[in-house]
Design an enzyme around this catalytic site. Sequence first.
Site, PDB file in Angstrom:
ATOM      1  N   LYS A 187       0.820  -1.223   0.000  1.00 31.91           N
ATOM      2  CA  LYS A 187       0.000   0.000   0.000  1.00 31.91           C
ATOM      3  C   LYS A 187       0.857   1.278   0.000  1.00 31.91           C
ATOM      4  O   LYS A 187       0.489   2.269  -0.618  1.00 31.91           O
ATOM      5  CB  LYS A 187      -0.961   0.003   1.188  1.00 31.91           C
ATOM      6  CG  LYS A 187      -2.074  -1.034   1.058  1.00 31.91           C
ATOM      7  CD  LYS A 187      -3.067  -0.930   2.199  1.00 31.91           C
ATOM      8  CE  LYS A 187      -4.075  -2.063   2.140  1.00 31.91           C
ATOM      9  NZ  LYS A 187      -5.072  -1.994   3.225  1.00 31.91           N
ATOM     10  N   GLY A 207      -3.695   0.261  17.661  1.00 32.07           N
ATOM     11  CA  GLY A 207      -2.798   0.106  16.523  1.00 32.07           C
ATOM     12  C   GLY A 207      -2.516   1.445  15.875  1.00 32.07           C
ATOM     13  O   GLY A 207      -3.326   2.383  15.960  1.00 32.07           O
ATOM     14  N   ALA A 208      -1.339   1.544  15.249  1.00 34.47           N
ATOM     15  CA  ALA A 208      -0.956   2.791  14.580  1.00 34.47           C
ATOM     16  C   ALA A 208      -0.256   2.482  13.262  1.00 34.47           C
ATOM     17  O   ALA A 208       0.589   3.240  12.807  1.00 34.47           O
ATOM     18  CB  ALA A 208      -0.057   3.616  15.502  1.00 34.47           C
ATOM     19  N   MET A 257     -10.831  -5.268  12.843  1.00 34.45           N
ATOM     20  CA  MET A 257     -10.685  -5.127  11.385  1.00 34.45           C
ATOM     21  C   MET A 257     -10.391  -6.471  10.718  1.00 34.45           C
ATOM     22  O   MET A 257     -10.637  -6.647   9.531  1.00 34.45           O
ATOM     23  CB  MET A 257      -9.583  -4.130  11.048  1.00 34.45           C
ATOM     24  CG  MET A 257      -9.977  -2.694  11.264  1.00 34.45           C
ATOM     25  SD  MET A 257      -8.789  -1.643  10.414  1.00 34.45           S
ATOM     26  CE  MET A 257      -9.245  -0.057  11.079  1.00 34.45           C
ATOM     27  N   GLY A 301     -14.337  -7.590  10.706  1.00 33.16           N
ATOM     28  CA  GLY A 301     -14.124  -6.627   9.626  1.00 33.16           C
ATOM     29  C   GLY A 301     -14.615  -7.075   8.258  1.00 33.16           C
ATOM     30  O   GLY A 301     -14.230  -6.472   7.243  1.00 33.16           O
TER      31      GLY A 301
HETATM   32  P1  NDP Z   1       0.594  -2.847   9.936  1.00 35.39           P
HETATM   33  O1  NDP Z   1       1.605  -3.924   9.839  1.00 35.39           O
HETATM   34  O2  NDP Z   1       0.789  -1.574   9.202  1.00 35.39           O
HETATM   35  O3  NDP Z   1       0.379  -2.447  11.510  1.00 35.39           O
HETATM   36  C1  NDP Z   1       0.264  -3.443  12.480  1.00 35.39           C
HETATM   37  C2  NDP Z   1      -0.160  -2.821  13.814  1.00 35.39           C
HETATM   38  O4  NDP Z   1      -0.365  -3.886  14.754  1.00 35.39           O
HETATM   39  C3  NDP Z   1       0.907  -1.892  14.428  1.00 35.39           C
HETATM   40  O5  NDP Z   1       0.250  -0.854  15.129  1.00 35.39           O
HETATM   41  C4  NDP Z   1       1.627  -2.835  15.397  1.00 35.39           C
HETATM   42  O6  NDP Z   1       2.220  -2.184  16.516  1.00 35.39           O
HETATM   43  C5  NDP Z   1       0.470  -3.659  15.889  1.00 35.39           C
HETATM   44  N1  NDP Z   1       0.896  -4.963  16.419  1.00 35.39           N
HETATM   45  C6  NDP Z   1       1.495  -5.961  15.713  1.00 35.39           C
HETATM   46  N2  NDP Z   1       1.722  -7.012  16.525  1.00 35.39           N
HETATM   47  C7  NDP Z   1       1.290  -6.652  17.766  1.00 35.39           C
HETATM   48  C8  NDP Z   1       1.274  -7.314  19.022  1.00 35.39           C
HETATM   49  N3  NDP Z   1       1.760  -8.563  19.166  1.00 35.39           N
HETATM   50  N4  NDP Z   1       0.747  -6.668  20.091  1.00 35.39           N
HETATM   51  C9  NDP Z   1       0.228  -5.417  19.954  1.00 35.39           C
HETATM   52  N5  NDP Z   1       0.232  -4.732  18.774  1.00 35.39           N
HETATM   53  C10 NDP Z   1       0.762  -5.350  17.693  1.00 35.39           C
HETATM   54  O7  NDP Z   1      -0.790  -3.553   9.515  1.00 35.39           O
HETATM   55  P2  NDP Z   1      -2.105  -2.841   8.936  1.00 35.39           P
HETATM   56  O8  NDP Z   1      -2.319  -1.596   9.712  1.00 35.39           O
HETATM   57  O9  NDP Z   1      -2.025  -2.748   7.460  1.00 35.39           O
HETATM   58  O10 NDP Z   1      -3.258  -3.919   9.257  1.00 35.39           O
HETATM   59  C11 NDP Z   1      -3.727  -4.131  10.587  1.00 35.39           C
HETATM   60  C12 NDP Z   1      -4.879  -5.131  10.566  1.00 35.39           C
HETATM   61  O11 NDP Z   1      -6.023  -4.589   9.903  1.00 35.39           O
HETATM   62  C13 NDP Z   1      -4.513  -6.417   9.811  1.00 35.39           C
HETATM   63  O12 NDP Z   1      -4.950  -7.485  10.596  1.00 35.39           O
HETATM   64  C14 NDP Z   1      -5.309  -6.330   8.534  1.00 35.39           C
HETATM   65  O13 NDP Z   1      -5.693  -7.612   8.087  1.00 35.39           O
HETATM   66  C15 NDP Z   1      -6.537  -5.531   8.966  1.00 35.39           C
HETATM   67  N6  NDP Z   1      -7.172  -4.786   7.835  1.00 35.39           N
HETATM   68  C16 NDP Z   1      -8.485  -5.100   7.508  1.00 35.39           C
HETATM   69  C17 NDP Z   1      -9.117  -4.434   6.466  1.00 35.39           C
HETATM   70  C18 NDP Z   1     -10.534  -4.788   6.115  1.00 35.39           C
HETATM   71  O14 NDP Z   1     -11.011  -4.361   5.058  1.00 35.39           O
HETATM   72  N7  NDP Z   1     -11.253  -5.543   6.950  1.00 35.39           N
HETATM   73  C19 NDP Z   1      -8.445  -3.383   5.680  1.00 35.39           C
HETATM   74  C20 NDP Z   1      -7.076  -3.105   6.129  1.00 35.39           C
HETATM   75  C21 NDP Z   1      -6.483  -3.812   7.160  1.00 35.39           C
HETATM   76  P3  NDP Z   1       3.736  -1.578  16.439  1.00 35.39           P
HETATM   77  O15 NDP Z   1       3.605  -0.238  15.786  1.00 35.39           O
HETATM   78  O16 NDP Z   1       4.131  -1.483  17.873  1.00 35.39           O
HETATM   79  O17 NDP Z   1       4.541  -2.554  15.648  1.00 35.39           O
END
Ligand code: NDP
Length: 279
Positions: A66, A127-128, A215, A239
């Site tokens: 993306k 999440g961020a 999501m 989601g």
């Molecule tokens: P990213 O990889 O960009 O971000 C992942 C996020 O999850 C970060 O904030 C990360 O924190 C956090 N995270 C990862 N592992 C852990 C953990 N063990 N404990 C706590 N926090 C954690 O992913 P995306 O933002 O692209 O996607 C996030 C989710 O949203 C995915 O599951 C994706 O499938 C879903 N999604 C669903 C959509 C839909 O249409 N239903 C559309 C888009 C996304 P840190 O910053 O600390 O690493």
Amino acid sequence: MSDRYCVLGNPVGHSKSPLIHHAFAVQCRQPMSYQAILAPIDGFADSVRRFVAEGGRGANVTVPFKEQAFQLANRLSSRATVAGAVNTLLFDGDAMVGDNTDGAGLLRDLTLNLAFPLAGRRVLLLGAGGAARGVVAPLLDEGPAALVIANRSAARAEDLARHFATTATVVGGDYQALAGESFDLVINATSASLAGELPPLPPGIFAAGSLAYDMMYGDGARPFLALADRQGAARLADGLGMLVEQAAEAFHLWRGVRPDSAPVIAMLRGVVPDPAARR
Ligand code: NDP
């Protein structure tokens, strides 16, 4: 000859987008085809250019491309600019238009499908990452009383909140800072479940009548929604609706017609288990 569209990702085999867009095309009688394309990790731009050269009219973009799609597009919608990520591309002559429909998809699912108005509500976004970033502006547009962003890496949540802090409504921080607070809507935009983990929520986060929204969809949403259920959330949703609504928004951009998402959500529910169904 029918117009060609695709979803590009890696992996992409699990994607429900071909199923969704095929259903939209039949419903709206649009002469188009839609396929999943596995782009090499280091070959996203080449895959897009090849698809355009073969006559492709538009594409969806999924993990992990993306941000690369954002760089590649030579025109951006305002919501893509705000999100810093592109999930939908439209090819029009020399123009490669980048858009982001994730935020609109989430908002349609929350406010229309789930009938959960956000004005005056307290909202917690977990999440961020890319998905969280794409939904902050649309959430704020609905006028919540507060939007708190919590993330494992607190600095990312603080940066995100600062980026959108045109009002005092949005703040960011770590999970410890949530102690003693409660929210009407808690959105899980982390991928913690993929690692078999859960965001460390302190007790009391879910206010009376609150909605817990993940999501992720299907079995992927089960751990977070089970936690929310144990902690007293009144309503649970995965989601799947967001997935279909963000696709409907892309379809509208490409074809100029808005499909009816309800029958497509119902069709997908036949193949994706509903983790929100209480046992
Ligand atoms: P990213 O990889 O960009 O971000 C992942 C996020 O999850 C970060 O904030 C990360 O924190 C956090 N995270 C990862 N592992 C852990 C953990 N063990 N404990 C706590 N926090 C954690 O992913 P995306 O933002 O692209 O996607 C996030 C989710 O949203 C995915 O599951 C994706 O499938 C879903 N999604 C669903 C959509 C839909 O249409 N239903 C559309 C888009 C996304 P840190 O910053 O600390 O690493």
